[in-house]
Write a protein that holds these residues in place. Structure first.
Motif, PDB file in Angstrom:
ATOM      1  N   LEU A  19       0.903  -1.315  -0.225  1.00  0.00           N
ATOM      2  CA  LEU A  19      -0.018  -0.030   0.096  1.00  0.00           C
ATOM      3  C   LEU A  19       0.743   1.334  -0.015  1.00  0.00           C
ATOM      4  O   LEU A  19       1.933   1.354   0.840  1.00  0.00           O
ATOM      5  CB  LEU A  19      -0.938   0.014   1.259  1.00  0.00           C
ATOM      6  CG  LEU A  19      -1.553   1.438   1.827  1.00  0.00           C
ATOM      7  CD1 LEU A  19      -2.545   1.675   0.563  1.00  0.00           C
ATOM      8  CD2 LEU A  19      -2.184   1.370   3.063  1.00  0.00           C
ATOM      9  N   CYS A 158       2.725  -1.693  -6.191  1.00  0.00           N
ATOM     10  CA  CYS A 158       1.697  -1.266  -5.080  1.00  0.00           C
ATOM     11  C   CYS A 158       0.450  -1.938  -5.448  1.00  0.00           C
ATOM     12  O   CYS A 158      -0.204  -1.622  -6.770  1.00  0.00           O
ATOM     13  CB  CYS A 158       1.659   0.475  -4.839  1.00  0.00           C
ATOM     14  SG  CYS A 158       2.943   0.551  -3.745  1.00  0.00           S
ATOM     15  N   ASP A 159      -0.297  -2.644  -4.638  1.00  0.00           N
ATOM     16  CA  ASP A 159      -1.784  -3.202  -5.043  1.00  0.00           C
ATOM     17  C   ASP A 159      -2.701  -1.980  -4.648  1.00  0.00           C
ATOM     18  O   ASP A 159      -3.832  -2.123  -5.373  1.00  0.00           O
ATOM     19  CB  ASP A 159      -1.867  -4.324  -4.010  1.00  0.00           C
ATOM     20  CG  ASP A 159      -0.939  -5.252  -4.089  1.00  0.00           C
ATOM     21  OD1 ASP A 159      -0.866  -5.862  -5.232  1.00  0.00           O
ATOM     22  OD2 ASP A 159      -0.172  -5.643  -2.949  1.00  0.00           O
ATOM     23  N   VAL A 160      -2.236  -1.263  -3.729  1.00  0.00           N
ATOM     24  CA  VAL A 160      -3.444  -0.220  -3.475  1.00  0.00           C
ATOM     25  C   VAL A 160      -2.732   1.399  -3.377  1.00  0.00           C
ATOM     26  O   VAL A 160      -1.572   1.120  -2.765  1.00  0.00           O
ATOM     27  CB  VAL A 160      -4.064  -0.309  -2.231  1.00  0.00           C
ATOM     28  CG1 VAL A 160      -5.346   0.459  -1.951  1.00  0.00           C
ATOM     29  CG2 VAL A 160      -4.740  -1.921  -2.328  1.00  0.00           C
ATOM     30  N   GLY A 162      -3.376   5.298  -2.056  1.00  0.00           N
ATOM     31  CA  GLY A 162      -4.519   6.067  -1.503  1.00  0.00           C
ATOM     32  C   GLY A 162      -4.156   7.608  -1.072  1.00  0.00           C
ATOM     33  O   GLY A 162      -2.986   7.572  -0.702  1.00  0.00           O
ATOM     34  N   LEU A 175      -9.386   6.054  -2.405  1.00  0.00           N
ATOM     35  CA  LEU A 175      -8.643   5.026  -3.016  1.00  0.00           C
ATOM     36  C   LEU A 175      -9.341   4.744  -4.638  1.00  0.00           C
ATOM     37  O   LEU A 175      -8.990   3.901  -5.311  1.00  0.00           O
ATOM     38  CB  LEU A 175      -9.255   3.565  -2.406  1.00  0.00           C
ATOM     39  CG  LEU A 175      -8.967   3.618  -0.818  1.00  0.00           C
ATOM     40  CD1 LEU A 175      -9.718   2.350  -0.272  1.00  0.00           C
ATOM     41  CD2 LEU A 175      -7.312   3.491  -0.772  1.00  0.00           C
ATOM     42  N   GLU A 176     -10.168   5.655  -5.086  1.00  0.00           N
ATOM     43  CA  GLU A 176     -10.751   5.679  -6.498  1.00  0.00           C
ATOM     44  C   GLU A 176      -9.970   6.627  -7.289  1.00  0.00           C
ATOM     45  O   GLU A 176     -10.018   7.808  -6.866  1.00  0.00           O
ATOM     46  CB  GLU A 176     -12.286   5.858  -6.435  1.00  0.00           C
ATOM     47  CG  GLU A 176     -12.769   5.869  -8.197  1.00  0.00           C
ATOM     48  CD  GLU A 176     -12.929   4.340  -8.372  1.00  0.00           C
ATOM     49  OE1 GLU A 176     -12.864   3.923  -9.459  1.00  0.00           O
ATOM     50  OE2 GLU A 176     -13.169   3.479  -7.624  1.00  0.00           O
ATOM     51  N   LYS A 184      -5.097   4.169  -6.545  1.00  0.00           N
ATOM     52  CA  LYS A 184      -5.322   2.650  -7.212  1.00  0.00           C
ATOM     53  C   LYS A 184      -6.347   1.999  -6.578  1.00  0.00           C
ATOM     54  O   LYS A 184      -6.026   1.786  -5.279  1.00  0.00           O
ATOM     55  CB  LYS A 184      -3.777   2.148  -7.199  1.00  0.00           C
ATOM     56  CG  LYS A 184      -3.618   0.709  -8.172  1.00  0.00           C
ATOM     57  CD  LYS A 184      -2.284   0.580  -8.308  1.00  0.00           C
ATOM     58  CE  LYS A 184      -1.984  -0.456  -9.084  1.00  0.00           C
ATOM     59  NZ  LYS A 184      -0.526  -1.108  -9.428  1.00  0.00           N
ATOM     60  N   THR A 185      -7.148   1.569  -7.188  1.00  0.00           N
ATOM     61  CA  THR A 185      -8.211   0.780  -6.393  1.00  0.00           C
ATOM     62  C   THR A 185      -8.140  -0.549  -6.007  1.00  0.00           C
ATOM     63  O   THR A 185      -7.739  -1.288  -6.847  1.00  0.00           O
ATOM     64  CB  THR A 185      -9.586   1.045  -7.360  1.00  0.00           C
ATOM     65  OG1 THR A 185      -9.773   2.370  -7.793  1.00  0.00           O
ATOM     66  CG2 THR A 185     -10.843   0.494  -6.282  1.00  0.00           C
ATOM     67  N   PRO A 186      -8.428  -0.996  -4.830  1.00  0.00           N
ATOM     68  CA  PRO A 186      -8.365  -2.187  -4.242  1.00  0.00           C
ATOM     69  C   PRO A 186      -9.444  -3.131  -4.833  1.00  0.00           C
ATOM     70  O   PRO A 186     -10.781  -2.489  -5.242  1.00  0.00           O
ATOM     71  CB  PRO A 186      -8.108  -2.249  -2.690  1.00  0.00           C
ATOM     72  CG  PRO A 186      -9.108  -1.104  -2.403  1.00  0.00           C
ATOM     73  CD  PRO A 186      -8.761  -0.193  -3.611  1.00  0.00           C
ATOM     74  N   ALA A 223      -8.604  -5.825   1.487  1.00  0.00           N
ATOM     75  CA  ALA A 223      -8.295  -5.479   0.284  1.00  0.00           C
ATOM     76  C   ALA A 223      -7.585  -6.713  -0.595  1.00  0.00           C
ATOM     77  O   ALA A 223      -7.283  -6.599  -1.781  1.00  0.00           O
ATOM     78  CB  ALA A 223      -7.040  -4.322   0.252  1.00  0.00           C
TER      79      ALA A 223
END
Length: 224
Positions: A19, A158-160, A162, A175-176, A184-186, A223
């Motif tokens: 993250l 990174c997966d997410v 924020g 997160l959108e 980056k949206t989970p 997530a």
């Protein structure tokens, strides 16, 4: 060669999340990181002392100290901040004088290897960054303040991602992605997302961390 074929209806197990959070000053980025599961904060920014609910922290004199640190006792590795981390790596590569184009190539390669090593521990990783913005007339676009090719490395890993800021009198994390900030949206976050949902899709309202001391641990779990 061993190949395991996974069909579209079969789940893929995810054991850790990477993250990146960034945002305005006083948006409680470091305090958020303390609500992860068994965190160790690699405190490249000495301002970690201001964090609410501060957990274990490590301060480093040299980059060799960073490479030699034992991460095994902890479940979440917090890099705070990425910018200060890269500054320390710059000092390691070029102790005196300005960085050359070749030096920045070395920086990118060494930073990439280090992040890959962190991910190899199968632990959650939380990167904290300051906010930069790009203005076009009256409009501005917020994105993480991370130098050069290192930015692209983290966006890929990174997966997410924020973006933290104030929305009225509430602190939120976006997160959108939008035309106002990078995110980056989970995957769908289920009950956790519904419980903390803000005014728009992908927005979570940050709670009182004293009442919800495991907020980030729950976010990372949701997530996966």
């Amino acid at each position: 060669m061993t190949v395991r074929l996974i069909q579209g209806h079969e789940p893929i197990q995810v054991t850790s999340i990477c993250l990146l959070v960034y945002g305005e000053p006083s948006s409680r980025k470091t305090s958020l990181a303390q609500t992860a599961d068994e965190p160790i904060t690699l405190a490249f920014d000495a301002g970690v002392y201001r964090a609410f609910g501060r957990k274990a922290s490590a301060l480093f004199e040299t980059w060799d100290d960073v490479l030699g640190f034992d991460y095994r006792p902890y479940q979440t590795i917090v890099v705070d901040t990425v910018g200060q981390c890269l500054d320390k790596l710059c000092t390691h590569i070029k102790p005196a004088g300005a960085m050359s184009i070749r030096d920045f190539g070395t920086l990118k390669n060494q930073f990439s290897r280090w992040v890959a090593q962190l991910r190899g521990h199968s632990k959650n990783i939380v990167f904290v960054a300051h906010e930069a913005d790009e203005k076009s007339g009256d409009e501005s676009y917020a994105y993480p303040d991370i130098m050069g090719g290192s930015y692209n490395i983290l966006m890929q890993m990174c997966d997410v991602v924020g973006y933290m800021h104030m929305a009225g009198n509430r602190r939120v994390i976006e997160l959108e992605p939008s035309d106002r900030w990078m995110a980056k949206t989970p995957p769908a976050m289920g009950e956790f997302g519904e419980r903390h949902r803000g005014a728009t899709s992908g927005q979570l309202v940050l709670p009182d961390f004293g009442k919800e001391p495991h907020f980030l641990a729950q976010l990372l779990s949701a997530a996966m």
